[in-house]
Design a protein around this motif. Structure first.
Motif, PDB file in Angstrom:
ATOM      1  N   LEU A   3     -10.205 -33.248   6.426  1.00  0.00           N
ATOM      2  CA  LEU A   3     -11.537 -33.112   7.022  1.00  0.00           C
ATOM      3  C   LEU A   3     -12.129 -34.439   7.479  1.00  0.00           C
ATOM      4  CD1 LEU A   3     -13.212 -30.397   4.795  1.00  0.00           C
ATOM      5  CD2 LEU A   3     -12.635 -30.280   7.214  1.00  0.00           C
ATOM      6  N   VAL A   4     -11.835 -35.507   6.720  1.00  0.00           N
ATOM      7  CA  VAL A   4     -12.384 -36.817   7.091  1.00  0.00           C
ATOM      8  C   VAL A   4     -11.874 -37.214   8.472  1.00  0.00           C
ATOM      9  CG1 VAL A   4     -12.556 -39.242   6.455  1.00  0.00           C
ATOM     10  CG2 VAL A   4     -12.479 -37.494   4.675  1.00  0.00           C
ATOM     11  N   ALA A   7     -13.508 -35.209  11.151  1.00  0.00           N
ATOM     12  CA  ALA A   7     -14.874 -35.694  11.367  1.00  0.00           C
ATOM     13  C   ALA A   7     -14.861 -36.976  12.191  1.00  0.00           C
ATOM     14  CB  ALA A   7     -15.568 -35.925  10.031  1.00  0.00           C
ATOM     15  N   GLU A   8     -13.892 -37.849  11.885  1.00  0.00           N
ATOM     16  CA  GLU A   8     -13.796 -39.109  12.643  1.00  0.00           C
ATOM     17  C   GLU A   8     -13.452 -38.831  14.104  1.00  0.00           C
ATOM     18  OE1 GLU A   8     -12.498 -42.378   9.251  1.00  0.00           O
ATOM     19  OE2 GLU A   8     -10.939 -41.325  10.358  1.00  0.00           O
ATOM     20  N   ILE A  10     -14.148 -36.095  15.772  1.00  0.00           N
ATOM     21  CA  ILE A  10     -15.328 -35.527  16.426  1.00  0.00           C
ATOM     22  C   ILE A  10     -16.313 -36.653  16.772  1.00  0.00           C
ATOM     23  CG2 ILE A  10     -17.332 -34.023  16.068  1.00  0.00           C
ATOM     24  CD1 ILE A  10     -15.506 -32.194  14.435  1.00  0.00           C
ATOM     25  N   GLY A  11     -16.480 -37.578  15.802  1.00  0.00           N
ATOM     26  CA  GLY A  11     -17.379 -38.715  16.038  1.00  0.00           C
ATOM     27  C   GLY A  11     -16.937 -39.520  17.256  1.00  0.00           C
TER      28      GLY A  11
END
Lengths: 450, 81
Positions: A3-4, A7-8, A10-11
């Motif tokens: 997930l990290v 998320a990165e 997506i960022g």
């Protein structure tokens, strides 16, 4: 895939979409010159390849759509890819349809992404069995690529005649640097030469300014007048099915599909050729121009996405004008990425799919909403507050920086020389694709005479 | 009057937009200084020099955007429809 990391990614995609929304709108920003330095810094900073790819895919989609925005609202191209759209956007603007043409551009972009992402991924995987064969002949293929692009260009004889001299200039500079020990023998100066070619026309004009007679003949331009009409926003515009009609969906979808197979050709060339080919058949000028706008925006994305993904996934060598140009840092950014160890070798097929889907998905949603809802206000801000001088200054800064990094002070002169020659050839009608292919083929081509 | 005439008389067109030569030279000087300044001021540990150089470039860009006025006449009006 944890997930990290997602998320990165997506960022990164959100950041790219925001940065390139602004950069894209600024008139005259060349795609290669704005994409390469930023991608390069991410690669050299050691950011994970999958995040960089996600950033890059988002960046090209945002940049392509936003490049088209100034064409719709002011009739000036935001970048090289949008120059063929200007004429059609002007016509729609004349009929008071600037707002509508903006929305059609956004919808066209969406269609281009929807078609080209799956098709490019499939096409890339079907090319993998032939990869070894293609890689073995990479160098002659670049040379053949230059010749093919030359034969397809307007000024065939001139383009053909300039390949060898330009290759000699490139290799000549490299051997000179080795000779005076500016860089260790065997180190290849590439990126700064590349940028020198990109901003060649500007370098040429700057030199001409130093000639008094030339300068006086150049002085003529009056300030550009830009008229902006504001449309009141309606929610139904967020639905792409309400914006483009069935013919526009089908035409732009088919054009995007074809352009994925022609990934080896120049993106702007394909956009002009297919866009005009499909639009020409409509008699009604408004219909024709809307169709052209939708199709050309779809093509802009499709050519860029296929031109990046297919060589990257299947080959690992930048064998397309997009890969050799804007996407170059994904293939070759020493010491992190080299010809034998780049994104192609480091990412799995799953990684490629994730990065592309996340990057493309976020970019198209964000830029679609921004274009439909805020494009006119962003345009007004850019036109009012960003002087063209600052943009040109910024590029000069980039060139100095990358020139110095590649081979020290001597290379600043070297890049100016390459820019002068490339600028002159470009003005005479030799397009960037030919010059970039020559840059790649130069060591092999000159080696033939040894 | 004479001042205005001179202002107009040294504008030229580069890369699809109009610039004034003096402002262009100013912008190039500012950006070169900030970009190379950033590069040389950075700690000698890759990729810091490149990063500082790019930050310098962006700083130069913002600085010159504040100092130089765009040469575009701009009209905005509400659409009737």
């Amino acid at each position: 895939m944890d997930l990290v990391l997602i998320a990165e990614m997506i960022g990164a995609a959100i950041a790219a979409a925001m940065i390139y929304t602004i950069i894209g709108i600024i008139p005259g920003t060349d795609e290669t010159a704005v994409l390469v330095p930023v991608t390069l810094i991410l690669v050299l900073a050691g950011v994970q390849p999958i995040i960089i790819l996600c950033f890059f895919i988002s960046a090209i989609i945002a940049n392509n759509l936003m490049d088209a925005v100034p064409a719709a609202v002011a009739g000036i191209p935001g970048g090289v890819m949008t120059s063929p759209m200007v004429e059609h956007a002007q016509l729609l603007k004349k009929y008071g349809l600037a707002g509508q043409s903006l929305r059609k551009m956004a919808a066209g972009s969406l269609i281009g992404v929807l078609v080209s992402v799956p098709v490019s991924l499939l096409l890339a995987s079907s090319l993998i069995p032939f990869a070894h064969l293609i890689q073995a002949y990479a160098n002659p293929l670049f040379f053949i690529g230059a010749i093919v692009l030359a034969l397809l260009s307007k000024n065939k004889a001139l383009a053909l005649a300039s390949i060898l001299p330009f290759a000699l200039l490139i290799e000549g500079m490299r051997h000179l640097y080795w000779g005076v020990e500016a860089i260790p023998r065997g180190t290849t100066v590439f990126i700064s030469f590349f940028l020198g070619i990109t901003i060649g026309p500007v370098i040429l004009t700057l030199f001409e300014l130093l000639d008094k007679e030339k300068r006086e003949s150049m002085i003529h331009a009056e300030p550009r007048t830009i008229v902006l009409k504001k449309d009141r926003f309606e929610w139904k515009w967020l639905n792409p099915f309400k914006i483009v009609n069935k013919r526009e969906w089908v035409t732009s979808g088919v054009a995007s599909l074809i352009s994925c197979f022609t990934f080896i050709l120049s993106p702007v060339g394909v956009t002009i050729f297919l866009g005009e080919l499909f639009a020409r058949r409509r008699k009604n000028p408004v219909e024709r121009s809307s169709l052209a706008i939708v199709t050309m925006n779809a093509l802009a994305n499709a050519t860029y996405i296929s031109g990046t993904l297919i060589p990257l996934i299947a080959l690992g060598i930048p064998l397309s004008p997009v890969a050799i140009g804007p996407a170059h840092a994904l293939f070759d950014a020493p010491p992190v990425f080299t010809a034998t160890r780049n994104m192609h070798h480091l990412l799995t097929t799953g990684d490629f799919i994730w990065a592309t889907v996340i990057g493309a998905g976020i970019a198209i949603i964000m830029t679609y909403v921004i274009t439909v809802k805020y494009a006119q206000s962003i345009c007004a801000f850019v036109f009012k507050h960003i002087p063209h001088e600052a943009i040109l200054g910024l590029f000069c800064g980039f060139v100095l920086l990358l020139a110095y990094m590649d081979a020290g002070w001597i290379n600043i002169g070297g890049v100016l020389l390459i820019g002068l020659v490339a600028g002159m050839l470009h003005r005479w009608g030799v397009n960037y694709g030919i010059l970039f292919m020559t840059l790649y083929a130069a060591p092999w081509l000159v080696g033939l005479f040894g | 009057m004479t001042l205005q005439r001179r202002d107009q008389s040294d504008t030229i067109e580069i890369w699809d937009d109009v610039v004034r030569i003096r402002d262009l030279i100013l912008a190039i000087i500012i950006n070169s200084l900030t970009t190379l300044g950033g590069y040389f001021a950075a700690p000698d540990d890759p990729p810091m020099p490149l990063l500082f150089g790019l930050i310098g470039a962006v700083t130069g860009f913002i600085l010159s955007s504040f100092i130089i006025k765009p040469k575009r006449t701009f009209e905005e009006n509400e659409s009737e429809r």
